[in-house]
Design a protein around this motif. Structure first.
Motif, PDB file in Angstrom:
ATOM      1  N   ARG A 194    -114.449 -51.592  65.960  1.00  0.00           N
ATOM      2  CA  ARG A 194    -113.370 -51.582  66.935  1.00  0.00           C
ATOM      3  C   ARG A 194    -113.943 -51.301  68.311  1.00  0.00           C
ATOM      4  O   ARG A 194    -114.885 -50.512  68.433  1.00  0.00           O
ATOM      5  CB  ARG A 194    -112.392 -50.468  66.556  1.00  0.00           C
ATOM      6  N   THR A 195    -113.355 -51.912  69.342  1.00  0.00           N
ATOM      7  CA  THR A 195    -113.756 -51.555  70.703  1.00  0.00           C
ATOM      8  C   THR A 195    -112.498 -51.264  71.506  1.00  0.00           C
ATOM      9  O   THR A 195    -111.429 -51.746  71.167  1.00  0.00           O
ATOM     10  CB  THR A 195    -114.492 -52.713  71.407  1.00  0.00           C
ATOM     11  N   GLY A 196    -112.650 -50.479  72.551  1.00  0.00           N
ATOM     12  CA  GLY A 196    -111.521 -50.241  73.450  1.00  0.00           C
ATOM     13  C   GLY A 196    -111.136 -48.782  73.503  1.00  0.00           C
ATOM     14  O   GLY A 196    -111.944 -47.908  73.216  1.00  0.00           O
ATOM     15  N   HIS A 197    -109.835 -48.554  73.855  1.00  0.00           N
ATOM     16  CA  HIS A 197    -109.397 -47.161  74.033  1.00  0.00           C
ATOM     17  C   HIS A 197    -108.796 -46.588  72.762  1.00  0.00           C
ATOM     18  O   HIS A 197    -108.419 -45.428  72.698  1.00  0.00           O
ATOM     19  CB  HIS A 197    -108.424 -47.058  75.204  1.00  0.00           C
ATOM     20  N   VAL A 225    -110.330 -41.262  66.923  1.00  0.00           N
ATOM     21  CA  VAL A 225    -111.462 -41.590  67.803  1.00  0.00           C
ATOM     22  C   VAL A 225    -112.648 -40.674  67.506  1.00  0.00           C
ATOM     23  O   VAL A 225    -113.786 -41.135  67.349  1.00  0.00           O
ATOM     24  CB  VAL A 225    -111.065 -41.441  69.287  1.00  0.00           C
ATOM     25  N   LEU A 226    -112.366 -39.376  67.436  1.00  0.00           N
ATOM     26  CA  LEU A 226    -113.442 -38.388  67.337  1.00  0.00           C
ATOM     27  C   LEU A 226    -113.774 -38.046  65.882  1.00  0.00           C
ATOM     28  O   LEU A 226    -114.842 -37.504  65.594  1.00  0.00           O
ATOM     29  CB  LEU A 226    -113.031 -37.098  68.056  1.00  0.00           C
ATOM     30  N   GLY A 227    -112.834 -38.320  65.000  1.00  0.00           N
ATOM     31  CA  GLY A 227    -113.016 -37.945  63.590  1.00  0.00           C
ATOM     32  C   GLY A 227    -112.768 -36.461  63.337  1.00  0.00           C
ATOM     33  O   GLY A 227    -112.802 -36.013  62.186  1.00  0.00           O
ATOM     34  N   ILE A 248    -114.251 -41.866  80.228  1.00  0.00           N
ATOM     35  CA  ILE A 248    -114.698 -43.219  79.889  1.00  0.00           C
ATOM     36  C   ILE A 248    -113.482 -44.123  79.722  1.00  0.00           C
ATOM     37  O   ILE A 248    -112.351 -43.638  79.630  1.00  0.00           O
ATOM     38  CB  ILE A 248    -115.530 -43.236  78.575  1.00  0.00           C
ATOM     39  N   GLU A 249    -113.764 -45.445  79.643  1.00  0.00           N
ATOM     40  CA  GLU A 249    -112.641 -46.376  79.459  1.00  0.00           C
ATOM     41  C   GLU A 249    -112.405 -46.701  78.008  1.00  0.00           C
ATOM     42  O   GLU A 249    -111.310 -47.043  77.584  1.00  0.00           O
ATOM     43  CB  GLU A 249    -112.960 -47.685  80.184  1.00  0.00           C
ATOM     44  N   GLY A 250    -113.493 -46.651  77.247  1.00  0.00           N
ATOM     45  CA  GLY A 250    -113.373 -47.007  75.838  1.00  0.00           C
ATOM     46  C   GLY A 250    -114.685 -46.744  75.117  1.00  0.00           C
ATOM     47  O   GLY A 250    -115.671 -46.346  75.746  1.00  0.00           O
ATOM     48  N   THR A 251    -114.656 -46.941  73.820  1.00  0.00           N
ATOM     49  CA  THR A 251    -115.880 -46.777  73.022  1.00  0.00           C
ATOM     50  C   THR A 251    -115.952 -47.915  72.011  1.00  0.00           C
ATOM     51  O   THR A 251    -115.009 -48.699  71.856  1.00  0.00           O
ATOM     52  CB  THR A 251    -115.895 -45.453  72.220  1.00  0.00           C
ATOM     53  N   LEU A 264    -107.088 -39.453  75.905  1.00  0.00           N
ATOM     54  CA  LEU A 264    -108.363 -38.906  75.426  1.00  0.00           C
ATOM     55  C   LEU A 264    -109.529 -39.563  76.173  1.00  0.00           C
ATOM     56  O   LEU A 264    -110.491 -38.893  76.573  1.00  0.00           O
ATOM     57  CB  LEU A 264    -108.503 -39.118  73.907  1.00  0.00           C
ATOM     58  N   MET A 265    -109.429 -40.888  76.380  1.00  0.00           N
ATOM     59  CA  MET A 265    -110.489 -41.585  77.112  1.00  0.00           C
ATOM     60  C   MET A 265    -110.626 -40.979  78.524  1.00  0.00           C
ATOM     61  O   MET A 265    -111.739 -40.748  78.998  1.00  0.00           O
ATOM     62  CB  MET A 265    -110.188 -43.090  77.220  1.00  0.00           C
TER      63      MET A 265
END
Ligand code: PMP
Length: 404
Positions: free
Chosen positions: A357-360, A174-176, A372-375, A366-367
């Protein structure tokens, strides 16, 4: 010279159109596309050498076995393991972690502790929770700072004499963030604790040397390495794999079977029950050859240029919020625009030909930590171009103005 255009011609799917737009594939963290040579390697096995492995004296079976074992040696060389006994083929990262959670988990006792981090993929959380159904296992979680880096002071403080394993991702999907794995392993070892590294997001973006890292377990999936789906690897130090009981029972993993007593095969076969995905394992060899012929470090450099360029352009868009800003991060950009829903942004981008991609992202803890719910997540691979980054930015500007 890094010739991205000639390299793109190896990937027929990149010529596709989506809703009348040229496909801009930026979902590489989920899976990478597959070059023609890998598909041809699959075809070659089906057309010329398909036979079950380790079973027959006949020529085809021996050829199929040789192909599989050649991939094992190729993987060993690729990650610089000491021996092919330490390379176990699995269905993927997820199965590799489940294998360790089940078999290494068998050696744990009630009250033992495992250190995870808040940025783990569900594949490196849920297997440990399932182990917790068999025994009382305490999970200790390393938090992150605002850049998305692990809190190393907290990490060091989590060890005690009940700590039996650290399980941590090399790179966050997610964060890289690239975690300081070598340092974390050294710290764990100074406490007598082995470390499992989830390398799913690292293996195709950096040189991995399991002996240099001194990792005890290192796991990854072929489908994120331009290889076929359905294949993964568990690297494990021989002494640990030898201590661990088998994961699944069946053919291939036995020494001698009777109704009174069964003995198990030597490593690595002890952990490979049943017919493996020998066709895709054979083709995985071609994927590793393909990736290394270009050079993992050169690919990473190319991706990094795209990351820097795209991030700068994205930051010009009003309301842009990027999650994960650790220095030296991998080419993964998770973001939101203002309070717009990630799903709306992703769906509109798709209509413009951009696959994100979308979502968690299978990282709900982590979300929660991010509130937040997703990115939306855009991620780059060897074949992405600056023109695609521009197309993505243009689409993003359009989506942003559509959403107001
Ligand atoms: N860990 C990480 C960090 C991942 O990104 C993924 C895939 N999204 C996995 C584990 C699971 O990999 P697979 O689905 O190939 O088993």
């Amino acid at each position: 010279m890094y010739d991205v255009n000639s390299l793109r011609s190896d990937f027929p799917i990149l010529e596709r159109q989506v809703y009348g737009h040229p496909l801009v594939y930026l979902d590489n963290t989920a899976t990478t596309q597959t070059p023609r040579c890998v598909v041809e390697a699959i075809e070659n096995v089906y057309y010329n050498t398909k036979a079950n492995v380790h079973r027959g004296v006949h020529t085809l079976s021996q050829e199929a076995t040789d192909l599989q074992e050649a991939t094992r040696e190729r993987v060993r060389e690729f990650i610089n393991a000491k021996s092919t006994e330490e390379i176990i083929f699995t269905r993927g990262t997820t199965e590799a972690i489940n294998l360790v959670a089940s078999s290494y988990g068998d050696l744990l006792e009630n009250g033992d502790e495992i250190i995870l981090t808040v940025m783990e993929h569900h594949a490196n959380i849920v297997p440990w929770q399932l182990l917790g159904r068999r025994k009382r296992i305490i999970l200790r979680i390393v938090p992150i700072n605002e850049k998305g880096e692990l809190d190393m002071v907290a990490y060091r403080s989590l060890f005690n004499d009940r700590t039996k394993l650290v399980a941590v991702c090399h790179v966050s999907n997610v964060l890289g963030t690239v975690n300081p794995i070598k340092e974390m392993i050294a710290e764990a070892h100074s406490n007598g604790v082995p470390v499992l590294v989830d390398g799913a997001q690292a293996i195709s973006h950096m040189k991995v040397d399991v002996q240099d890292l001194n990792a005890d377990f290192y796991v990854f999936s072929s489908h994120k390495m331009y290889g076929p789906s359905g294949v993964g690897v568990l690297y494990g130090k021989k002494y640990l794999l030898e201590m661990m009981p088998p994961y699944q029972g069946g053919g291939e993993m036995i020494g001698q079977v009777s109704f009174d007593h069964t003995t198990f095969a030597a490593l690595p076969f002890k952990f490979e029950a049943g017919t493996p995905d020998f066709v895709d394992i054979a083709a995985f060899h071609t994927a590793i050859d393909y990736m290394t012929s270009i050079g993992v470090e050169r690919i990473a450099e190319h991706e990094h240029e795209l990351l820097t360029y795209t991030t700068e352009k994205m930051m010009e868009i009003p309301g842009m919020r990027i999650f994960g800003t650790a220095p030296g991060k991998c080419a993964v950009i998770s973001f939101l625009i203002g309070n717009e829903h990630h799903y709306d942004i992703g769906m509109l981008l798709d209509k413009l030909g951009v696959a994100v991609r979308t979502g968690h992202h299978c990282a709900q803890p982590l979300m929660s930590a991010l509130g937040i719910e997703g990115t939306v997540r855009a991620s780059f691979a060897m074949y992405n171009t600056k023109a695609e980054a521009d197309a993505f930015i243009a689409a993003l500007r359009r989506v942003s103005s559509m959403l107001g």
